[in-house]
Scaffold this active site. Structure first.
Site, short mmCIF file in Angstrom:
data_model
loop_
_atom_site.label_atom_id
_atom_site.label_comp_id
_atom_site.label_asym_id
_atom_site.label_seq_id
_atom_site.Cartn_x
_atom_site.Cartn_y
_atom_site.Cartn_z
N GLY A 160 -67.45 7.66 78.86
CA GLY A 160 -67.26 7.51 80.31
C GLY A 160 -65.89 8.08 80.66
N ILE A 162 -62.78 6.83 80.63
CA ILE A 162 -61.66 6.62 79.70
C ILE A 162 -61.94 7.33 78.37
CG2 ILE A 162 -60.25 4.91 78.49
CD1 ILE A 162 -60.85 2.98 80.87
N THR A 236 -59.83 -0.65 73.25
CA THR A 236 -59.19 -0.99 74.52
C THR A 236 -60.26 -1.29 75.57
OG1 THR A 236 -59.12 1.36 75.09
CG2 THR A 236 -57.10 0.40 74.16
N ARG A 238 -63.52 -3.88 75.56
CA ARG A 238 -63.62 -5.34 75.67
C ARG A 238 -63.82 -5.91 74.27
NH1 ARG A 238 -61.68 -4.99 79.99
NH2 ARG A 238 -62.50 -5.62 82.02
N GLU A 267 -59.53 -14.41 75.20
CA GLU A 267 -58.14 -14.10 75.53
C GLU A 267 -57.52 -15.30 76.23
OE1 GLU A 267 -58.26 -10.36 77.65
OE2 GLU A 267 -59.08 -9.32 75.93
N HIS A 286 -53.93 -7.16 76.27
CA HIS A 286 -54.75 -6.64 77.37
C HIS A 286 -53.89 -5.97 78.45
CE1 HIS A 286 -58.94 -7.10 79.34
NE2 HIS A 286 -58.33 -6.01 79.80
P1 NAP Z 1 -67.08 4.12 82.75
O1 NAP Z 1 -66.61 5.47 83.17
O2 NAP Z 1 -68.05 3.41 83.63
O3 NAP Z 1 -67.73 4.27 81.29
C1 NAP Z 1 -68.41 3.19 80.73
C2 NAP Z 1 -69.04 3.62 79.42
O4 NAP Z 1 -69.81 2.50 78.96
C3 NAP Z 1 -70.01 4.79 79.56
O5 NAP Z 1 -69.98 5.54 78.38
C4 NAP Z 1 -71.33 4.06 79.70
O6 NAP Z 1 -72.45 4.83 79.34
C5 NAP Z 1 -71.14 2.94 78.72
N1 NAP Z 1 -72.13 1.89 78.94
C6 NAP Z 1 -72.26 1.09 80.02
N2 NAP Z 1 -73.32 0.28 79.86
C7 NAP Z 1 -73.87 0.60 78.66
C8 NAP Z 1 -74.97 0.12 77.94
N3 NAP Z 1 -75.76 -0.84 78.44
N4 NAP Z 1 -75.25 0.67 76.73
C9 NAP Z 1 -74.48 1.66 76.22
N5 NAP Z 1 -73.40 2.16 76.87
C10 NAP Z 1 -73.11 1.63 78.06
O7 NAP Z 1 -65.89 3.10 82.53
P2 NAP Z 1 -64.38 3.41 82.07
O8 NAP Z 1 -63.51 3.51 83.26
O9 NAP Z 1 -64.38 4.50 81.07
O10 NAP Z 1 -64.02 2.00 81.37
C11 NAP Z 1 -64.70 1.60 80.18
C12 NAP Z 1 -64.40 0.15 79.90
O11 NAP Z 1 -63.03 0.03 79.51
C13 NAP Z 1 -64.51 -0.78 81.12
O12 NAP Z 1 -65.83 -1.24 81.30
C14 NAP Z 1 -63.56 -1.90 80.80
O13 NAP Z 1 -64.26 -2.96 80.18
C15 NAP Z 1 -62.59 -1.28 79.79
N6 NAP Z 1 -61.22 -1.19 80.32
C16 NAP Z 1 -60.23 -1.88 79.68
C17 NAP Z 1 -58.93 -1.79 80.14
C18 NAP Z 1 -57.81 -2.54 79.45
O14 NAP Z 1 -56.91 -3.01 80.13
N7 NAP Z 1 -57.80 -2.62 78.14
C19 NAP Z 1 -58.63 -1.02 81.26
C20 NAP Z 1 -59.65 -0.32 81.87
C21 NAP Z 1 -60.96 -0.42 81.40
P3 NAP Z 1 -73.25 5.63 80.49
O15 NAP Z 1 -72.43 6.84 80.75
O16 NAP Z 1 -74.57 5.89 79.89
O17 NAP Z 1 -73.34 4.75 81.70
#
Ligand code: NAP
Length: 328
Positions: A160, A162, A236, A238, A267, A286
């Site tokens: 996605g 990130i 990074t 969940r 957490e 986090h």
């Molecule tokens: P994003 O662009 O929506 O990407 C999400 C990814 O998860 C995509 O590859 C998506 O696949 C995949 N996914 C979602 N549901 C799925 C499922 N049921 N089975 C398999 N893959 C699935 O989100 P992002 O902005 O990159 O962020 C990703 C995650 O990072 C967030 O959801 C959040 O939990 C975490 N995060 C953490 C921090 C931190 O402070 N550590 C900060 C920001 C985000 P598809 O492309 O097929 O939908």
């Protein structure tokens, strides 16, 4: 917008957007630094039209049930695993989130953890502070030897926003990049792979999928056992995506060489967690999106989502767009 909508903000958030919200709505801000308990959250939200919340606030069906006026939930986060999206959709409540604005900042931290775990940065820091860098140990040929990042293979679990930002960083460091994602995405210089072929091929695996019923435990004991011996895991996304006990076992046995972790199943991290006792783990609390500019932008977006919904318009960034397809 109806006159003076009532908003409950579960934390005091600095900056102009919250002041703007206070100007337009009756804004009740939780006064403490710590999150409200579920009971406090329910009682303060009872008469609210809108909720401005953080990822530490559990917005479940029972809470929504107790908030009959609620018309909008807006979370200052991109991940929404703390919100029961189905329950919100069933009640016609749009849930806002903040994608995009934290992508680069979070990828920066993921790469920092990758580098720190590879090159034993935290161990080196502890070594110096503990006074172990003594005149008889000024430079030792085998002191704190780590792994090369350049020329190594990075496996991305999730491509996605990130995940893609992480791929760009890795390419700048001369890494070969493999990626697995539910939806196939073609990106220059990134080889798309199945999870089964990525895990044994990658020297570094970095997790970037959202947490939901499909991805919970995705990297459990058997997936970790399929990783290349001595590989480094970075998470990074969940905590619930990786089985922490299995990870600790793999790190202890040497099946994995090191890990860099910003997120945990519970957490704050339990003081009894075996991860705390492993020197080859770099831990952060986090802080993926924790830069001043990014946090300010997240609040701005969350307030935009809230105001749009309260004005009867679609949220610019809605995590449950199905809510707009419901018959009214
Ligand atoms: P994003 O662009 O929506 O990407 C999400 C990814 O998860 C995509 O590859 C998506 O696949 C995949 N996914 C979602 N549901 C799925 C499922 N049921 N089975 C398999 N893959 C699935 O989100 P992002 O902005 O990159 O962020 C990703 C995650 O990072 C967030 O959801 C959040 O939990 C975490 N995060 C953490 C921090 C931190 O402070 N550590 C900060 C920001 C985000 P598809 O492309 O097929 O939908």
């Amino acid at each position: 917008m109806s006159d003076r909508a009532r908003i409950f903000a579960t934390r005091s958030l600095a900056g102009a957007p919250l002041a703007g919200l206070a100007h337009r709505c009756d804004l009740d801000v939780w006064p403490a630094r710590t999150a409200p308990t579920p009971e406090q959250l329910a009682s303060r939200s009872r008469d609210a039209d809108g909720l401005l919340c953080l990822l530490t606030d559990r917005i479940d069906a029972a809470l929504l049930e107790r908030c009959p006026r609620l018309r909008a939930v807006s979370s200052v986060s991109v991940g929404v695993d703390h919100v029961d999206l189905d329950a919100a959709t069933a009640r016609g409540i749009p849930v806002g989130h903040t994608p995009g604005v934290l992508t680069e900042t979070t990828a920066d931290l993921a790469f920092a953890l990758l580098l720190a775990a590879a090159r034993r940065v935290a161990e080196g820091d502890r070594f110096v502070r503990a006074g172990e860098w003594t005149p008889d140990r000024v430079w030792e040929p085998d002191l704190l030897l780590g792994r090369d990042v350049h020329g190594a293979t990075l496996g991305l679990v999730g491509l996605g926003a990130i995940g893609q930002a992480m791929a760009r960083r890795a390419q700048g460091f001369g890494m070969r990049v493999l990626a697995w994602s539910r939806t196939r995405r073609d990106m220059p210089g990134v080889a798309f792979a199945s999870l089964d072929s990525l895990l044994p091929a990658a020297d570094f695996v970095s997790v970037h999928v959202a947490l939901n019923a499909d991805t919970r435990g995705l990297l459990g004991e058997s997936a970790l056992a399929r990783m290349k011996p001595g590989a480094v895991l970075v998470n990074t996304a969940r905590g619930g995506i990786v089985d922490e006990d299995a990870l600790a076992d793999a790190l202890r046995s040497g099946q994995l060489g090191a890990a860099g972790l910003d997120v945990f199943a519970r957490e704050p991290l339990d003081p009894a967690s075996p991860l705390l006792r492993l020197p080859n783990v770099v831990l952060t609390p986090h802080i993926g999106s924790a830069s001043e500019a990014t946090r300010a932008r997240m609040v701005e977006l969350a307030v935009e989502n809230l105001l749009a919904a309260l004005a009867g318009n679609p949220m610019p960034h809605c995590a449950n767009p199905a809510v707009y397809a419901r018959p009214t």
